[in-house]
Write an enzyme that holds these catalytic residues in place. Structure first.
Site, PDB file in Angstrom:
ATOM      1  N   ASP A 164      -6.547  -2.773   8.193  1.00  0.00           N
ATOM      2  CA  ASP A 164      -7.045  -2.394   6.873  1.00  0.00           C
ATOM      3  C   ASP A 164      -6.066  -2.756   5.762  1.00  0.00           C
ATOM      4  OD1 ASP A 164      -5.233  -0.065   6.305  1.00  0.00           O
ATOM      5  OD2 ASP A 164      -6.259   0.807   8.021  1.00  0.00           O
ATOM      6  N   GLU A 200      -7.304  32.889 -14.280  1.00  0.00           N
ATOM      7  CA  GLU A 200      -6.949  33.645 -13.089  1.00  0.00           C
ATOM      8  C   GLU A 200      -7.215  35.129 -13.297  1.00  0.00           C
ATOM      9  OE1 GLU A 200      -6.854  34.207 -10.071  1.00  0.00           O
ATOM     10  OE2 GLU A 200      -5.130  33.029  -9.365  1.00  0.00           O
ATOM     11  N   ASP A 251      -1.814  -0.432  12.339  1.00  0.00           N
ATOM     12  CA  ASP A 251      -1.670   0.248  11.055  1.00  0.00           C
ATOM     13  C   ASP A 251      -0.243   0.774  10.950  1.00  0.00           C
ATOM     14  OD1 ASP A 251      -2.383   1.182   8.595  1.00  0.00           O
ATOM     15  OD2 ASP A 251      -3.523   2.906   9.302  1.00  0.00           O
ATOM     16  N   HIS A 268      -3.693  24.345 -10.176  1.00  0.00           N
ATOM     17  CA  HIS A 268      -2.571  23.864 -10.985  1.00  0.00           C
ATOM     18  C   HIS A 268      -1.321  23.666 -10.137  1.00  0.00           C
ATOM     19  CE1 HIS A 268      -0.578  27.773 -10.676  1.00  0.00           C
ATOM     20  NE2 HIS A 268      -1.773  28.315 -10.862  1.00  0.00           N
ATOM     21  N   GLU A 276       3.334  -1.513   8.398  1.00  0.00           N
ATOM     22  CA  GLU A 276       2.128  -2.245   8.804  1.00  0.00           C
ATOM     23  C   GLU A 276       2.488  -3.504   9.582  1.00  0.00           C
ATOM     24  OE1 GLU A 276      -0.734  -0.837   5.080  1.00  0.00           O
ATOM     25  OE2 GLU A 276       0.511  -2.642   4.929  1.00  0.00           O
ATOM     26  N   ASP A 305      -4.503   4.266  12.979  1.00  0.00           N
ATOM     27  CA  ASP A 305      -4.043   5.208  11.958  1.00  0.00           C
ATOM     28  C   ASP A 305      -3.557   6.512  12.595  1.00  0.00           C
ATOM     29  OD1 ASP A 305      -4.247   6.215   8.944  1.00  0.00           O
ATOM     30  OD2 ASP A 305      -5.225   7.715  10.200  1.00  0.00           O
TER      31      ASP A 305
END
Length: 461
Positions: A80, A341, A14, A265, A55, A129
């Site tokens: 993958d 909030e 990976d 946010h 990769e 990974d």
């Protein structure tokens, strides 16, 4: 043990890039196909590169490691990366100039007839990974990956063992949802548990994935099977055992939950300065960094493809963040005032240190009791909890069985998590919640809640 000439090995590889292009690294592991034993590991930080380059370099490293062990072996490569697998299998053309020399290098390690390629899902490629992420982490520190410092093999083995063991306590609500948990408990006498359980993951930086589909969209096939199992178990369950079982884990199936994906946010000018910014201040807009964060999370959620509704706090920073996601998903934004909030009163726009200097006694009282309000008529945490809980109840009733994005703020998200866990008010001070982070809570019709994710920011890296 087979002779080297007849030996077959598995190579898993990976690569990842934090930015694509950005700081990149690869990982590769050579495995015994019978025992699963790790025979060799390789990883390296390669500087700034794309995912695909990383990769391919991981593939070359894995094949090279296998050749050093068994020069005459046959190799089963599992990755993958659909791109690499299809190109190396000869089914896709290699057009990118950076890929051609790497593919040629990989093809020279072993004769083509002794290597076969297979695509596997990312969750089955965790060892490589983890190695890739260790390499990128080392590069971030100005170092190279060293085998002596790696825990990838141990972590992967532990995860494999944990996945095969039966649950030792109340099950969480992973991909199959609570239906599977209730089905399992319905057929077990003397079950014990609590009404709110967690199944929260931590984000591995870079190449690894963390927002598992189960956090957002329950597998209906598995849920249907669980419902059938529950019905069968319920028919044979003794009435006395049913009465003893904890509320929420037995009884009629509650169906798919209302799943709230909780998005804080993006940054405003006040965020990096750690200033109080509630609903009683200047209602700041997103900064340039905040707008970039909103676009990044929009891209991640669009790729996920599971959000069905968007609900936002009325404050500008949330509406802007929600608008970015809505534009990518083609959805409307609905406003819920209960998601705004906290009103921090006279503390709005101040840093914690400034509040300590000017209103020390009030700050001490606020930290000590959820019923204490900020100076100048702000909201107490108790008042916010009542408001948020009322909004939660309205939204769960309106969106049963659906996945809804709630774009809101630090205190409402922490409050929803706290209430789902049944945690005390002081837990609000013990959670980290970054700008543009994603959390998730699922709510079932019997009142149970499952915290499925907290403060994921992998989409921002």
């Amino acid at each position: 043990m087979p002779s080297p000439s007849s030996r077959e090995v598995i190579v898993e590889a990976d690569g990842g890039s934090r930015g694509n292009p950005g700081p990149a690294g690869y990982g590769a592991v050579v495995l015994d196909p019978v025992t699963g034993e790790t025979l060799a590991e390789a990883a390296e930080y390669i500087g700034v590169a794309t995912n695909n380059v990383a990769e391919y370099k991981g593939l070359v490293a894995g094949l090279t490691a296998a050749r050093e062990l068994f020069p005459d072996a046959t190799v089963h490569v599992r990755m993958d990366s659909k791109l690499v697998v299809e190109q190396m299998s000869g089914r896709w053309k290699i057009k990118h100039p950076d890929m051609k020399p790497l593919a040629a290098e990989a093809g020279r390690v072993f004769p083509a007839g002794r290597v076969r390629y297979e695509w596997i899902p990312r969750e089955l490629n965790k060892h490589a990974d983890r190695l890739a992420n260790e390499a990128m982490d080392a590069g971030k520190r100005g170092r190279q990956w060293e085998p002596s410092g790696s825990t990838a093999a141990l972590d992967t083995a532990a995860a494999r063992s944990a996945a095969s063991l039966p649950p030792s306590g109340p099950p969480g609500d992973a991909a199959a949802g609570a239906a599977r948990a209730r089905a399992a408990l319905a057929g077990t006498s003397g079950a014990s548990g609590t009404s709110g359980t967690t199944s929260a993951g931590t984000s591995s930086v870079g190449a690894s994935e963390q927002l598992d589909d189960g956090l957002f969209a329950p597998d209906e096939a598995v849920a249907a099977q669980a419902r059938a199992s529950l019905a069968s178990a319920a028919r044979t369950e003794a009435t006395t055992q049913a009465e003893k079982a904890p509320q929420g884990w037995t009884g009629p199936d509650m169906g798919a939950p209302a799943t709230f994906v909780l998005l804080r946010h993006g940054e405003t000018a006040l965020t990096p300065e750690k200033r109080f910014s509630g609903s009683g201040g200047t209602d700041p807009e997103l900064s340039a960094a905040g707008l970039r964060q909103a676009e990044a999370v929009a891209e991640a959620l669009a790729a996920r493809g599971t959000i069905q509704e968007i609900v936002s706090s009325p404050l500008t920073r949330c509406r802007q963040t929600a608008a970015a996601v809505a534009a990518r998903l083609g959805l409307d934004v609905h406003i819920e005032r209960g998601l705004r909030e906290t009103d921090f009163g006279a503390w709005e726009g101040m840093t914690f240190g400034e509040v300590r200097e000017r209103y020390g006694d009030d700050l001490d009282a606020w930290l000590a009791s959820p019923k204490a309000a900020p100076t100048g008529g702000g909201e107490s945490f108790a008042a916010v909890a009542r408001r948020v809980a009322a909004a939660r109840d309205r939204l769960t009733a309106a969106h049963a069985g659906r996945t809804v994005l709630l774009v809101t703020h630090v205190t409402p998200i922490k409050t929803l998590v706290r209430l789902a866990l049944g945690a005390p008010p002081e837990s609000l001070f013990r959670m980290e919640l970054s700008a543009a982070s994603i959390s998730a809570v699922a709510y079932y019709a019997d009142g149970n809640a499952s915290v499925r994710l907290l403060n994921d920011t992998s989409h921002l890296r």
